[in-house]
Write an enzyme that holds these catalytic residues in place. Structure first.
Site, PDB file in Angstrom:
ATOM      1  N   LYS A 152      12.226   5.578   5.316  1.00 16.77           N
ATOM      2  CA  LYS A 152      11.294   5.625   4.133  1.00 16.77           C
ATOM      3  C   LYS A 152      11.316   7.134   3.567  1.00 16.77           C
ATOM      4  O   LYS A 152      10.993   7.269   2.183  1.00 16.77           O
ATOM      5  CB  LYS A 152       9.663   5.573   4.926  1.00 16.77           C
ATOM      6  CG  LYS A 152       9.674   3.941   5.486  1.00 16.77           C
ATOM      7  CD  LYS A 152       8.028   4.209   6.060  1.00 16.77           C
ATOM      8  CE  LYS A 152       7.601   2.706   6.499  1.00 16.77           C
ATOM      9  NZ  LYS A 152       6.288   2.549   7.014  1.00 16.77           N
ATOM     10  N   CYS A 163     -10.741  22.618  16.152  1.00 19.99           N
ATOM     11  CA  CYS A 163      -9.623  21.814  15.898  1.00 19.99           C
ATOM     12  C   CYS A 163      -9.785  20.295  15.951  1.00 19.99           C
ATOM     13  O   CYS A 163     -11.190  19.924  16.359  1.00 19.99           O
ATOM     14  CB  CYS A 163      -8.399  22.073  16.795  1.00 19.99           C
ATOM     15  SG  CYS A 163      -8.749  21.615  18.559  1.00 19.99           S
ATOM     16  N   THR A 185       0.619  11.402  18.399  1.00 18.37           N
ATOM     17  CA  THR A 185       1.347  12.501  17.431  1.00 18.37           C
ATOM     18  C   THR A 185       0.505  13.352  16.839  1.00 18.37           C
ATOM     19  O   THR A 185       0.769  14.443  16.701  1.00 18.37           O
ATOM     20  CB  THR A 185       2.213  11.593  16.231  1.00 18.37           C
ATOM     21  OG1 THR A 185       3.227  10.550  16.820  1.00 18.37           O
ATOM     22  CG2 THR A 185       2.877  12.247  15.424  1.00 18.37           C
ATOM     23  N   ARG A 209       0.857  -1.209   0.151  1.00 17.58           N
ATOM     24  CA  ARG A 209       0.147  -0.077  -0.022  1.00 17.58           C
ATOM     25  C   ARG A 209       0.723   1.389   0.109  1.00 17.58           C
ATOM     26  O   ARG A 209       0.164   2.383  -0.073  1.00 17.58           O
ATOM     27  CB  ARG A 209      -0.870  -0.053   1.291  1.00 17.58           C
ATOM     28  CG  ARG A 209      -0.121   0.164   2.589  1.00 17.58           C
ATOM     29  CD  ARG A 209      -1.051  -0.446   3.787  1.00 17.58           C
ATOM     30  NE  ARG A 209      -0.015  -0.362   4.910  1.00 17.58           N
ATOM     31  CZ  ARG A 209       0.649  -1.140   5.201  1.00 17.58           C
ATOM     32  NH1 ARG A 209       0.949  -2.131   4.747  1.00 17.58           N
ATOM     33  NH2 ARG A 209       1.290  -1.060   6.462  1.00 17.58           N
ATOM     34  N   PHE A 263      -2.781   8.524  17.575  1.00 16.61           N
ATOM     35  CA  PHE A 263      -3.303   9.784  18.031  1.00 16.61           C
ATOM     36  C   PHE A 263      -2.305  10.689  19.060  1.00 16.61           C
ATOM     37  O   PHE A 263      -2.526  11.831  19.137  1.00 16.61           O
ATOM     38  CB  PHE A 263      -4.642   9.418  18.750  1.00 16.61           C
ATOM     39  CG  PHE A 263      -5.658   9.518  17.936  1.00 16.61           C
ATOM     40  CD1 PHE A 263      -6.434  10.875  17.408  1.00 16.61           C
ATOM     41  CD2 PHE A 263      -6.100   8.241  17.321  1.00 16.61           C
ATOM     42  CE1 PHE A 263      -7.147  10.803  16.409  1.00 16.61           C
ATOM     43  CE2 PHE A 263      -7.030   8.471  16.310  1.00 16.61           C
ATOM     44  CZ  PHE A 263      -7.582   9.359  15.882  1.00 16.61           C
ATOM     45  N   VAL A 269       8.828  12.634  15.622  1.00 13.58           N
ATOM     46  CA  VAL A 269       8.254  13.603  16.128  1.00 13.58           C
ATOM     47  C   VAL A 269       7.949  13.867  17.463  1.00 13.58           C
ATOM     48  O   VAL A 269       7.540  12.898  18.013  1.00 13.58           O
ATOM     49  CB  VAL A 269       7.013  13.924  15.155  1.00 13.58           C
ATOM     50  CG1 VAL A 269       6.363  15.465  15.604  1.00 13.58           C
ATOM     51  CG2 VAL A 269       7.208  13.852  13.522  1.00 13.58           C
ATOM     52  N   CYS A 312      -3.500  -0.573  11.468  1.00 11.60           N
ATOM     53  CA  CYS A 312      -3.085  -1.535  10.453  1.00 11.60           C
ATOM     54  C   CYS A 312      -2.579  -2.794  10.762  1.00 11.60           C
ATOM     55  O   CYS A 312      -2.291  -3.785   9.928  1.00 11.60           O
ATOM     56  CB  CYS A 312      -2.180  -0.577   9.386  1.00 11.60           C
ATOM     57  SG  CYS A 312      -3.337   0.705   8.610  1.00 11.60           S
ATOM     58  N   CYS A 344      -8.200  24.933  21.034  1.00 12.23           N
ATOM     59  CA  CYS A 344      -8.649  26.062  20.565  1.00 12.23           C
ATOM     60  C   CYS A 344      -9.596  26.807  21.245  1.00 12.23           C
ATOM     61  O   CYS A 344      -9.971  28.117  20.954  1.00 12.23           O
ATOM     62  CB  CYS A 344      -9.259  25.444  19.207  1.00 12.23           C
ATOM     63  SG  CYS A 344     -10.730  24.580  19.333  1.00 12.23           S
TER      64      CYS A 344
END
Length: 335
Positions: free
Chosen positions: A80, A165, A128, A65, A126, A104, A180, A241
């Site tokens: 990657k 947000c 990240t 994929r 979630f 990150v 996945c 927000c």
């Protein structure tokens, strides 16, 4: 401009829109299934700067994929973002590409978002996403969310000052445990989600403000379901927000984390690692060692594997047991 002739014939973009694209910059966080489709769209569309960030390397199971990779990338254990950069430079040499091999975190989020007009979410967790959401809102950068698992997809664009947000819609991390790596995914849903993201990105970058989709779209392409959740006003009590507390920017970085469904525990060091030195140190102990300029893969006598990155990250593969992983890490790397 001949390269973009068909795109400029599309009236909502035209020559003026094309020039805006060429002067724009985006940051794609994650270079897996969604990220490879997004990067291909952004580069082929002529976005001036495409920054790609990912912590992982190419494995055989990705090829089903993740459209920018091939078997040579698997054989070479390429990160990657490096494999993606190699492919995309052959697609459009006029686009500036930045490939960053990194996880990150609070330590690097400022640098990663520096100078970009738009952030494209292609992550798989979630934690990240909340970090991206909060960082984008604090910096007034639009954020395009996307997610795909099984045959289901979800996408939306969140613009500070115009929309709520991501936290207004998804107030806590997904607790279903479905990823996945645990329930699978079919490639077509990835392409659809990333295409939804890409078109919202193009609308924003060319200034088509009236055409932004003001909803979070969800669908299941196997069971023929489609829903749109219309945006409401931001929640006054939203910690991002609403009250502008940005909780993800206040949390301490997790130095040890289990990667769901992958039999992998990640350790994050505060110091960079010299891969050549670690290769020499582990060659006499390991049953097999593979090395490239970006990472070192080590097969251990116990059966587990180490993947060592120059930025200080170490993956212990072959177990999700934190105690076992810490034992392996301490034995070969040191705590």
């Amino acid at each position: 401009m001949k390269r973009y002739s068909r795109q400029m014939l599309f009236q909502p973009i035209g020559e003026a829109g094309q020039k805006k694209l060429q002067q724009s910059s985006v940051c794609i966080i994650g270079m897996g299934a969604l990220g490879t489709v997004l990067a291909s769209h952004m580069v082929r569309a002529g976005v001036g700067l495409v920054r790609m960030v990912d912590r992982d390397y190419v494995e055989l199971s990705n090829l089903q994929r993740q459209m920018l990779f091939d078997e040579d990338d698997v054989r070479d254990s390429l990160p990657k973002v490096i494999a993606a950069e190699n492919k995309l430079r052959k697609v459009n040499s006029s686009v500036q590409l930045e490939a960053i091999v990194a996880d990150v975190s609070l330590n690097n989020i400022d640098a990663l978002l520096q100078g970009v007009d738009l952030v494209l979410d292609a992550t798989d967790n979630f934690a990240t996403r909340y970090l991206l959401n909060d960082a984008c809102w604090q910096r007034n950068i639009p954020f395009v969310y996307g997610g795909a698992v099984s045959s289901r997809g979800m996408s939306g664009i969140f613009i500070p000052g115009q929309t709520p947000c991501l936290r207004c819609f998804i107030q806590s991390a997904d607790s279903t445990g479905q990823t996945c790596d645990t329930v699978g995914v079919i490639a077509p849903v990835v392409d659809i989600v990333a295409s939804y993201q890409a078109v919202e990105a193009l609308k924003f970058l060319v200034g088509a403000e009236k055409q932004h989709r003001e909803s979070l779209v969800t669908f299941d392409i196997w069971h023929n379901q489609y829903f749109e959740l219309k945006y409401n006003a931001p929640r006054p009590d939203c910690p991002c927000c609403g009250t502008k507390q940005y909780p993800a920017l206040q949390e301490e970085q997790q130095l040890v984390v289990t990667l769901c469904g992958r039999e992998t525990v990640q350790f994050v060091s505060r110091e960079e690692l010299n891969l050549k030195q670690w290769k020499e140190r582990l060659e006499g102990i390991a049953t097999a060692v593979r090395f490239n300029p970006y990472l070192l893969k080590v097969e251990l006598p116990e059966g587990e594997r180490l993947v060592i990155f120059a930025d200080g990250r170490v993956l212990v593969q072959g177990t999700e047991d934190l105690v076992r992983a810490k034992t392996i890490y301490a034995r070969y790397i040191g705590m």
